[in-house]
Motif scaffolding. Structure first.
Motif, PDB file in Angstrom:
ATOM      1  N   ALA A 157     -63.476  40.817-123.477  1.00 37.26           N
ATOM      2  CA  ALA A 157     -62.105  40.253-123.953  1.00 37.26           C
ATOM      3  C   ALA A 157     -61.170  41.347-123.700  1.00 37.26           C
ATOM      4  O   ALA A 157     -59.602  40.934-123.663  1.00 37.26           O
ATOM      5  CB  ALA A 157     -62.518  40.088-125.752  1.00 37.26           C
ATOM      6  N   LEU A 158     -61.197  42.260-124.045  1.00 38.24           N
ATOM      7  CA  LEU A 158     -60.318  43.636-123.694  1.00 38.24           C
ATOM      8  C   LEU A 158     -59.779  44.111-122.498  1.00 38.24           C
ATOM      9  O   LEU A 158     -58.439  43.486-122.261  1.00 38.24           O
ATOM     10  CB  LEU A 158     -60.459  45.285-123.743  1.00 38.24           C
ATOM     11  CG  LEU A 158     -61.305  45.476-125.476  1.00 38.24           C
ATOM     12  CD1 LEU A 158     -61.323  46.689-125.740  1.00 38.24           C
ATOM     13  CD2 LEU A 158     -59.592  45.601-126.808  1.00 38.24           C
ATOM     14  N   ASP A 178     -54.897  42.216-118.836  1.00 39.70           N
ATOM     15  CA  ASP A 178     -54.798  41.805-117.677  1.00 39.70           C
ATOM     16  C   ASP A 178     -52.959  40.768-117.949  1.00 39.70           C
ATOM     17  O   ASP A 178     -53.050  40.770-116.932  1.00 39.70           O
ATOM     18  CB  ASP A 178     -55.437  40.561-117.251  1.00 39.70           C
ATOM     19  CG  ASP A 178     -55.723  40.651-115.295  1.00 39.70           C
ATOM     20  OD1 ASP A 178     -55.238  41.438-115.414  1.00 39.70           O
ATOM     21  OD2 ASP A 178     -55.699  39.456-115.784  1.00 39.70           O
ATOM     22  N   GLN A 179     -52.319  40.657-118.974  1.00 44.16           N
ATOM     23  CA  GLN A 179     -51.722  40.564-119.826  1.00 44.16           C
ATOM     24  C   GLN A 179     -49.911  41.706-119.108  1.00 44.16           C
ATOM     25  O   GLN A 179     -49.218  40.908-118.843  1.00 44.16           O
ATOM     26  CB  GLN A 179     -51.073  39.675-120.691  1.00 44.16           C
ATOM     27  CG  GLN A 179     -52.335  38.720-121.717  1.00 44.16           C
ATOM     28  CD  GLN A 179     -52.952  38.039-120.564  1.00 44.16           C
ATOM     29  OE1 GLN A 179     -52.187  36.998-120.376  1.00 44.16           O
ATOM     30  NE2 GLN A 179     -54.550  37.351-120.389  1.00 44.16           N
ATOM     31  N   ASN A 180     -50.467  42.788-118.874  1.00 49.46           N
ATOM     32  CA  ASN A 180     -49.553  43.153-118.428  1.00 49.46           C
ATOM     33  C   ASN A 180     -48.255  43.161-118.962  1.00 49.46           C
ATOM     34  O   ASN A 180     -47.145  42.770-119.037  1.00 49.46           O
ATOM     35  CB  ASN A 180     -48.906  42.566-116.949  1.00 49.46           C
ATOM     36  CG  ASN A 180     -50.189  43.234-115.581  1.00 49.46           C
ATOM     37  OD1 ASN A 180     -51.020  44.269-116.384  1.00 49.46           O
ATOM     38  ND2 ASN A 180     -50.139  42.457-114.933  1.00 49.46           N
ATOM     39  N   ARG A 234     -54.252  51.079-122.940  1.00 49.90           N
ATOM     40  CA  ARG A 234     -55.463  51.098-122.372  1.00 49.90           C
ATOM     41  C   ARG A 234     -56.114  52.232-121.805  1.00 49.90           C
ATOM     42  O   ARG A 234     -57.201  52.540-121.574  1.00 49.90           O
ATOM     43  CB  ARG A 234     -55.298  50.445-120.858  1.00 49.90           C
ATOM     44  CG  ARG A 234     -56.697  49.582-119.912  1.00 49.90           C
ATOM     45  CD  ARG A 234     -56.423  48.815-118.663  1.00 49.90           C
ATOM     46  NE  ARG A 234     -55.685  49.659-117.953  1.00 49.90           N
ATOM     47  CZ  ARG A 234     -54.328  48.904-117.786  1.00 49.90           C
ATOM     48  NH1 ARG A 234     -53.451  47.856-117.771  1.00 49.90           N
ATOM     49  NH2 ARG A 234     -53.536  50.098-116.577  1.00 49.90           N
ATOM     50  N   ALA A 235     -55.485  53.194-122.064  1.00 43.06           N
ATOM     51  CA  ALA A 235     -55.031  54.296-121.020  1.00 43.06           C
ATOM     52  C   ALA A 235     -56.418  55.135-122.890  1.00 43.06           C
ATOM     53  O   ALA A 235     -56.809  56.001-123.156  1.00 43.06           O
ATOM     54  CB  ALA A 235     -54.282  55.052-121.038  1.00 43.06           C
ATOM     55  N   LEU A 236     -55.782  54.978-123.652  1.00 46.74           N
ATOM     56  CA  LEU A 236     -56.278  55.465-125.490  1.00 46.74           C
ATOM     57  C   LEU A 236     -57.145  54.787-125.969  1.00 46.74           C
ATOM     58  O   LEU A 236     -58.349  55.201-126.177  1.00 46.74           O
ATOM     59  CB  LEU A 236     -55.141  55.106-126.593  1.00 46.74           C
ATOM     60  CG  LEU A 236     -53.479  55.536-126.355  1.00 46.74           C
ATOM     61  CD1 LEU A 236     -52.824  55.238-127.257  1.00 46.74           C
ATOM     62  CD2 LEU A 236     -53.601  57.299-126.840  1.00 46.74           C
ATOM     63  N   VAL A 239     -67.957  50.233-124.598  1.00 45.96           N
ATOM     64  CA  VAL A 239     -67.045  49.566-124.327  1.00 45.96           C
ATOM     65  C   VAL A 239     -65.728  50.266-123.603  1.00 45.96           C
ATOM     66  O   VAL A 239     -65.009  49.311-122.752  1.00 45.96           O
ATOM     67  CB  VAL A 239     -66.027  49.290-125.220  1.00 45.96           C
ATOM     68  CG1 VAL A 239     -64.709  49.005-125.516  1.00 45.96           C
ATOM     69  CG2 VAL A 239     -67.101  48.538-126.010  1.00 45.96           C
ATOM     70  N   PRO A 240     -65.444  51.583-123.441  1.00 50.89           N
ATOM     71  CA  PRO A 240     -64.397  51.680-122.106  1.00 50.89           C
ATOM     72  C   PRO A 240     -64.284  51.244-120.899  1.00 50.89           C
ATOM     73  O   PRO A 240     -63.334  50.912-120.110  1.00 50.89           O
ATOM     74  CB  PRO A 240     -63.739  53.021-122.592  1.00 50.89           C
ATOM     75  CG  PRO A 240     -64.329  53.031-124.185  1.00 50.89           C
ATOM     76  CD  PRO A 240     -65.721  52.626-124.691  1.00 50.89           C
ATOM     77  N   PHE A 241     -65.571  52.222-120.593  1.00 48.37           N
ATOM     78  CA  PHE A 241     -66.521  51.827-119.293  1.00 48.37           C
ATOM     79  C   PHE A 241     -66.449  50.374-118.612  1.00 48.37           C
ATOM     80  O   PHE A 241     -65.853  50.110-117.104  1.00 48.37           O
ATOM     81  CB  PHE A 241     -67.513  52.469-119.089  1.00 48.37           C
ATOM     82  CG  PHE A 241     -68.464  52.104-117.671  1.00 48.37           C
ATOM     83  CD1 PHE A 241     -68.590  52.594-116.430  1.00 48.37           C
ATOM     84  CD2 PHE A 241     -69.652  50.619-117.650  1.00 48.37           C
ATOM     85  CE1 PHE A 241     -68.728  52.584-115.662  1.00 48.37           C
ATOM     86  CE2 PHE A 241     -69.581  50.313-116.280  1.00 48.37           C
ATOM     87  CZ  PHE A 241     -69.876  51.667-115.488  1.00 48.37           C
ATOM     88  N   ASN A 242     -66.972  49.552-119.802  1.00 48.14           N
ATOM     89  CA  ASN A 242     -66.542  48.011-119.152  1.00 48.14           C
ATOM     90  C   ASN A 242     -65.093  47.460-119.152  1.00 48.14           C
ATOM     91  O   ASN A 242     -64.954  46.696-118.311  1.00 48.14           O
ATOM     92  CB  ASN A 242     -67.200  47.407-120.472  1.00 48.14           C
ATOM     93  CG  ASN A 242     -68.944  47.415-120.427  1.00 48.14           C
ATOM     94  OD1 ASN A 242     -70.065  46.702-120.172  1.00 48.14           O
ATOM     95  ND2 ASN A 242     -69.069  48.868-120.935  1.00 48.14           N
ATOM     96  N   LEU A 243     -64.309  48.503-120.119  1.00 49.80           N
ATOM     97  CA  LEU A 243     -63.140  46.849-119.544  1.00 49.80           C
ATOM     98  C   LEU A 243     -62.640  48.333-117.800  1.00 49.80           C
ATOM     99  O   LEU A 243     -61.999  47.494-117.711  1.00 49.80           O
ATOM    100  CB  LEU A 243     -62.250  48.207-121.303  1.00 49.80           C
ATOM    101  CG  LEU A 243     -60.623  48.301-120.613  1.00 49.80           C
ATOM    102  CD1 LEU A 243     -60.073  47.015-120.867  1.00 49.80           C
ATOM    103  CD2 LEU A 243     -59.951  48.848-121.891  1.00 49.80           C
TER     104      LEU A 243
END
Length: 291
Positions: free
Chosen positions: A87-88, A93-95, A103-105, A166-170
């Motif tokens: 989902a994230l 991906d909408q940029n 995304r970095a946070l 979650v961050p790894f999957n993101l």
């Protein structure tokens, strides 16, 4: 000459794999097949007992709860980590503006040392002074003993591990989305597909290879999660959050009289489980490539 050069390049990798993978696996297998005590561990004269340690582990009353907790912990973490990460990934991906910054946070939980993450969640979920119970109290919910109640301890470590994974999957799924040509979305939009149909008919099928490797790596990582559970609950109370990873450690190092053999046997069961799932993944990928 070329063959010698090739072997020279292979030598460092071969030595590394032998020293840090093959030898530890051999030693762990040897531990599980012998009756090791502290004295025999030092002197190396432990008697060979065959599969006795495995039979002892399978007959132990802790085996069934640990197996159930390992399965529940792994399955729930994988489902939520993947769903939230996907989902994230679609969202970022909408940029839009600040997309890269946000995304970095989101990578912070993944970058923090596990001891820091686990200690932070232990403080947040503290029954008396935790911020989570304070927030629940503010909306009229009574105190929840997250870490000291057998009904909530497994849920607590699952929540913490989902947050960390979650961050790894993101990151992986977002990289997969970047490889999908925009022209496919444009063609689907021209055909009248709405946002959900574009996701289900275009995005999700094209993400299957990336999703498969993400889930496989997540499965192998989650099976062996130890730090989070041990720091937060130590597998308790009353073994309510004990998994194979924590049980293996507790048998081998958590008692005054360590049971090295049974501890190694439990660890080997985890290795076998990871190997089976890995082989299933390789077989599925091969079938998909042939089709």
């Amino acid at each position: 000459m070329k063959q010698r050069t090739a072997w020279a390049f292979l030598a460092p990798v071969t030595v590394y794999l032998a020293l840090f993978y093959a030898y530890p696996l051999y030693r762990n297998l040897d531990l599980s097949l012998r009756d090791y005590t502290v004295r025999s561990f030092v002197q190396g004269d432990a008697p060979f007992t065959g599969l006795a340690n495995y039979r002892k582990v399978l007959a132990d009353p802790t085996f069934a709860p640990a197996l159930l907790h390992t399965a529940v912990f792994t399955a729930v973490c994988l489902v939520f980590q993947y769903a939230i990460g996907l989902a994230l990934a679609v969202f970022f991906d909408q940029n839009f503006r600040l997309s890269a910054t946000l995304r970095a946070l989101f990578l912070v939980p993944w970058l923090l040392p596990l001891i820091v993450s686990a200690s932070t969640w232990s403080w947040m979920l503290n029954s008396e002074s935790g911020i989570v119970n304070a927030a629940l109290h503010a909306v009229g919910v009574g105190q929840v003993n997250w870490l000291t109640s057998p009904s909530w301890s497994l849920t607590s470590v699952i929540i913490a591990n989902i947050w960390i994974g979650v961050p790894f999957n993101l990151v992986v799924l977002h990289s997969g989305l970047q490889s999908i040509p925009p022209s496919l979305y444009e063609a689907a939009a021209i055909d009248g597909a709405n946002a959900w149909q574009r996701f289900w008919r275009v995005t999700f099928p094209l993400l299957r290879p990336v999703s498969a490797i993400t889930l496989l790596l997540g499965l192998i990582y989650t099976l062996k999660v130890f730090d989070i559970i041990w720091i937060m609950t130590k597998g308790g109370p009353a073994d309510s959050s004990t998994t194979f990873a924590t049980w293996s450690y507790q048998l081998g190092f958590g008692n005054l009289l360590p049971a090295f053999g049974p501890g190694a046997a439990v660890g080997n069961l985890l290795v076998i489980a990871a190997l089976v799932f890995g082989l299933v993944y390789v077989r599925a990928q091969r079938k998909q490539a042939l089709s």
